[in-house]
Design a protein around this motif. Structure first.
Motif, short mmCIF file in Angstrom:
data_model
loop_
_atom_site.label_atom_id
_atom_site.label_comp_id
_atom_site.label_asym_id
_atom_site.label_seq_id
_atom_site.Cartn_x
_atom_site.Cartn_y
_atom_site.Cartn_z
N PRO A 68 -8.50 -26.35 12.98
CA PRO A 68 -8.41 -26.30 11.66
C PRO A 68 -8.16 -24.75 11.32
O PRO A 68 -7.78 -24.62 10.09
CB PRO A 68 -9.99 -26.47 11.02
N TYR A 69 -8.18 -24.05 12.07
CA TYR A 69 -8.17 -22.56 12.13
C TYR A 69 -6.59 -22.00 12.51
O TYR A 69 -6.36 -20.84 12.33
CB TYR A 69 -9.00 -21.80 12.53
N LEU A 70 -5.80 -22.77 12.81
CA LEU A 70 -4.32 -22.34 13.49
C LEU A 70 -3.36 -21.95 12.44
O LEU A 70 -2.74 -21.08 12.70
CB LEU A 70 -3.87 -23.54 14.12
N GLY A 71 -3.37 -22.78 11.42
CA GLY A 71 -2.27 -22.38 10.27
C GLY A 71 -0.97 -23.04 10.97
O GLY A 71 0.08 -22.55 10.16
N ARG A 72 -0.92 -23.56 11.90
CA ARG A 72 0.24 -24.56 12.56
C ARG A 72 -0.20 -25.53 13.37
O ARG A 72 -1.36 -25.65 13.67
CB ARG A 72 1.01 -23.62 13.16
N LEU A 73 0.68 -26.45 13.60
CA LEU A 73 0.35 -27.66 14.42
C LEU A 73 -0.08 -27.14 15.97
O LEU A 73 0.67 -26.20 16.55
CB LEU A 73 1.32 -28.52 14.54
N PRO A 74 -0.90 -27.74 16.53
CA PRO A 74 -1.29 -27.20 18.05
C PRO A 74 0.13 -27.62 18.89
O PRO A 74 0.22 -26.66 19.86
CB PRO A 74 -2.33 -28.14 18.45
N GLU A 75 1.03 -28.54 18.65
CA GLU A 75 2.08 -28.69 19.61
C GLU A 75 2.97 -27.65 19.43
O GLU A 75 3.91 -27.41 20.09
CB GLU A 75 2.83 -30.02 19.05
N GLU A 76 2.99 -26.68 18.31
CA GLU A 76 3.75 -25.40 18.22
C GLU A 76 3.15 -24.39 19.13
O GLU A 76 3.95 -23.42 19.02
CB GLU A 76 3.95 -25.21 16.77
N MET A 77 2.20 -24.59 19.59
CA MET A 77 1.67 -23.32 20.37
C MET A 77 2.13 -23.39 22.09
O MET A 77 2.58 -24.33 22.34
CB MET A 77 0.18 -23.43 20.56
N ASP A 78 2.38 -22.14 22.46
CA ASP A 78 2.72 -22.15 24.01
C ASP A 78 1.57 -22.38 24.72
O ASP A 78 0.45 -22.34 24.05
CB ASP A 78 3.67 -20.98 24.24
N PRO A 79 1.67 -22.71 25.91
CA PRO A 79 0.64 -22.94 26.88
C PRO A 79 -0.40 -21.83 26.88
O PRO A 79 -1.49 -21.91 27.06
CB PRO A 79 1.33 -23.19 28.16
N ILE A 80 0.29 -20.50 26.81
CA ILE A 80 -0.74 -19.31 27.13
C ILE A 80 -1.49 -19.16 25.63
O ILE A 80 -2.81 -18.81 25.73
CB ILE A 80 -0.02 -17.94 27.10
N GLU A 81 -0.96 -19.51 24.48
CA GLU A 81 -1.79 -19.37 23.23
C GLU A 81 -3.03 -20.44 23.43
O GLU A 81 -4.09 -20.33 22.74
CB GLU A 81 -0.83 -19.56 22.02
N LYS A 82 -2.64 -21.63 23.87
CA LYS A 82 -3.62 -22.78 23.82
C LYS A 82 -4.62 -22.17 24.97
O LYS A 82 -5.76 -22.41 24.75
CB LYS A 82 -2.86 -24.08 24.33
N ALA A 83 -4.34 -21.89 26.01
CA ALA A 83 -5.30 -21.51 26.91
C ALA A 83 -6.29 -20.31 26.52
O ALA A 83 -7.47 -20.40 26.59
CB ALA A 83 -4.77 -20.89 28.47
N ILE A 84 -5.55 -19.22 25.70
CA ILE A 84 -6.52 -18.28 25.25
C ILE A 84 -7.28 -18.77 23.85
O ILE A 84 -8.49 -18.37 23.96
CB ILE A 84 -5.48 -17.30 24.50
N MET A 85 -6.93 -19.60 23.14
CA MET A 85 -7.79 -20.46 22.12
C MET A 85 -8.88 -21.38 22.80
O MET A 85 -9.95 -21.28 22.23
CB MET A 85 -7.05 -21.07 21.34
N ARG A 86 -8.55 -21.90 24.17
CA ARG A 86 -9.42 -22.58 24.58
C ARG A 86 -10.65 -21.71 25.04
O ARG A 86 -11.87 -22.02 24.98
CB ARG A 86 -8.92 -23.51 25.66
N LEU A 87 -10.25 -20.75 25.92
CA LEU A 87 -11.40 -19.80 26.48
C LEU A 87 -12.13 -19.24 25.25
O LEU A 87 -13.15 -19.21 25.31
CB LEU A 87 -10.52 -18.74 27.37
#
Length: 140
Positions: A68-87
């Motif tokens: 809900p806090y992204l401002g874009r679709l999760p599919e538009e995130m690169d793998p590094i951004e996803k990993a950082i957000m998950r951590l």
């Protein structure tokens, strides 16, 4: 434990999450590879294992927590951004011993070091919004 040891735990956890997402290998294999190919003497191992386990255990629930806090679709995130957000989401939800300002700052630093040119701005904005919900008691 020294803050520098936690910082190194985050760096290695990020590398492990990225390798895991790109390779499709079992997380235990990825973790073993990270642990055996790096000097772990200056790493908070308990922290490394806790955030790595937390960030890889239930990815769907974790992604749902920050979506809900992204401002874009999760599919538009690169793998590094996803990993950082998950951590960072794991730290915000499970590691109350780490102040939210430290979590956000460390996530920004990871994005500056490993992410695309402006990914640190995206990470900062998303986490700043997320912390209002995920750490509302600490922010009050």
């Amino acid at each position: 434990m020294k803050p520098a040891h936690r910082k190194q735990a985050r760096v290695l956890a990020l590398q492990a999450l990225y390798a895991w997402s790109m390779s499709g290998n079992d997380m235990s294999q990825v973790e073993l590879s990270i642990v055996t190919t790096n000097d772990m003497s200056k790493v908070d191992m308990e922290y490394f294992q806790a955030i790595l386990q937390g960030a890889s255990a239930d990815v769907k629930a974790l992604d749902k927590a920050y979506k809900p806090y992204l401002g874009r679709l999760p599919e538009e995130m690169d793998p590094i951004e996803k990993a950082i957000m998950r951590l960072a989401t794991v730290e915000l939800t499970l590691r109350m011993d780490t102040p939210y300002k430290v979590v956000i700052n460390e996530a920004i630093e990871l994005a500056k070091s490993f992410g695309a040119e402006d990914s640190h701005k995206f990470i900062n904005g998303a986490l700043d919004k997320a912390v209002k919900t995920l750490r509302k008691d600490e922010r009050s």
